[in-house]
Design a protein around this motif. Structure first.
Motif, PDB file in Angstrom:
ATOM      1  N   THR A   1       0.797  -1.491  -0.140  1.00  0.00           N
ATOM      2  CA  THR A   1      -0.147   0.046   0.075  1.00  0.00           C
ATOM      3  C   THR A   1       0.807   1.223  -0.145  1.00  0.00           C
ATOM      4  N   LYS A   2       2.046   1.117   0.416  1.00  0.00           N
ATOM      5  CA  LYS A   2       2.776   2.181   0.540  1.00  0.00           C
ATOM      6  C   LYS A   2       3.798   2.447  -0.798  1.00  0.00           C
ATOM      7  N   HIS A   3       3.663   3.243  -1.669  1.00  0.00           N
ATOM      8  CA  HIS A   3       4.209   3.256  -2.798  1.00  0.00           C
ATOM      9  C   HIS A   3       4.990   4.611  -2.792  1.00  0.00           C
ATOM     10  N   THR A   4       6.029   4.845  -3.383  1.00  0.00           N
ATOM     11  CA  THR A   4       7.071   5.785  -3.217  1.00  0.00           C
ATOM     12  C   THR A   4       6.500   6.601  -4.616  1.00  0.00           C
ATOM     13  N   LYS A   5       7.517   7.756  -4.850  1.00  0.00           N
ATOM     14  CA  LYS A   5       7.341   8.577  -6.016  1.00  0.00           C
ATOM     15  C   LYS A   5       7.182   8.074  -7.316  1.00  0.00           C
ATOM     16  N   SER A   6       8.123   6.861  -7.481  1.00  0.00           N
ATOM     17  CA  SER A   6       8.380   6.015  -8.739  1.00  0.00           C
ATOM     18  C   SER A   6       7.664   4.727  -8.642  1.00  0.00           C
ATOM     19  N   GLN A   7       6.718   4.612  -7.735  1.00  0.00           N
ATOM     20  CA  GLN A   7       5.728   3.499  -7.976  1.00  0.00           C
ATOM     21  C   GLN A   7       6.388   2.275  -7.537  1.00  0.00           C
ATOM     22  N   VAL A   8       7.442   2.491  -6.686  1.00  0.00           N
ATOM     23  CA  VAL A   8       8.249   1.140  -6.132  1.00  0.00           C
ATOM     24  C   VAL A   8       7.720   0.757  -5.008  1.00  0.00           C
TER      25      VAL A   8
END
Length: 211
Positions: free
Chosen positions: A117-124
């Motif tokens: 559920t926790k995605h970073t700015k680059s969707q990793v």
């Protein structure tokens, strides 16, 4: 172009290539607020200890047995198998390129817990805990260079990540922070065969799981 395998790197190599600096922490409490275990958790923890002790008494415990007998039940007990977390095994890391040295590093992680559920700015996916395991007769420090190498890749997308290197008996948690330079904090060693330290180990895993 030089191609290196992360498993062949020394700690000196890792510090030179990635600029890591080392710090020691004498307690988990400045990073994690540990909570008491329930009676059920203490009972299950004791059973894992007893099972593992029987194999240790018989002789060398392989890396695969360490994962199956100790790590898998501990991660389940700590809550790592529940949504939104997911366990990945034997994952290849994306190539790490060191342009100044014309070097590419390859490798494969033992165990990685991610949050879906926790995605970073680059969707990793957000890395929660990275684990490097060894057999029971290998010093856990041998897994630290690999652990730091793999964790370095995650710092492109998040500010910190927890790592753990273990031989089943001894557990070295590492808190790795993004920065210039990046820093890794060596936490107190925990011996799983000492009851108070085993309790603290599960408490730490539970709290990391809740991050």
């Amino acid at each position: 172009m030089t191609i290196l395998n992360a498993s062949n790197l020394s700690l000196e190599d890792v510090q030179r290539l990635f600029g890591f600096q080392k710090q020691y922490s004498d307690s988990f409490f400045h990073l994690l607020s540990l909570e008491p275990l329930t009676e059920v958790e203490q009972h299950e923890l004791k059973q894992i200890q007893n099972d593992f002790d029987r194999y240790l008494t018989a002789g060398k415990v392989s890396e695969g047995q360490v994962k199956f007998l100790v790590l898998a039940p501990l991660l389940r007990l700590a809550g790592f198998y529940r949504y939104p977390l997911e366990i990945l095994l034997e994952e290849d890391i994306a190539d790490i390129t060191i342009e100044d040295e014309d070097t590419t590093i390859k490798g494969r992680m033992d165990i990685l817990a991610i949050s879906k559920t926790k995605h970073t700015k680059s969707q990793v996916y957000f890395w929660i805990l990275l684990i490097e395991s060894k057999n029971s007769q290998i010093d856990i420090s041998t897994g630290l260079p690999q652990l730091l190498t793999y964790a370095y890749k995650s710092l492109n997308n998040q500010t910190s990540v927890w790592g753990l290197t273990t031989n089943g008996r001894v557990y070295q948690f590492v808190y790795i922070e993004q920065g210039n330079p990046p820093i890794y904090h060596l936490m107190p060693l925990l011996n799983f065969m000492e009851p108070p330290r085993a309790v603290e180990l599960l408490q730490v895993l539970k709290k990391i799981c809740q991050i």
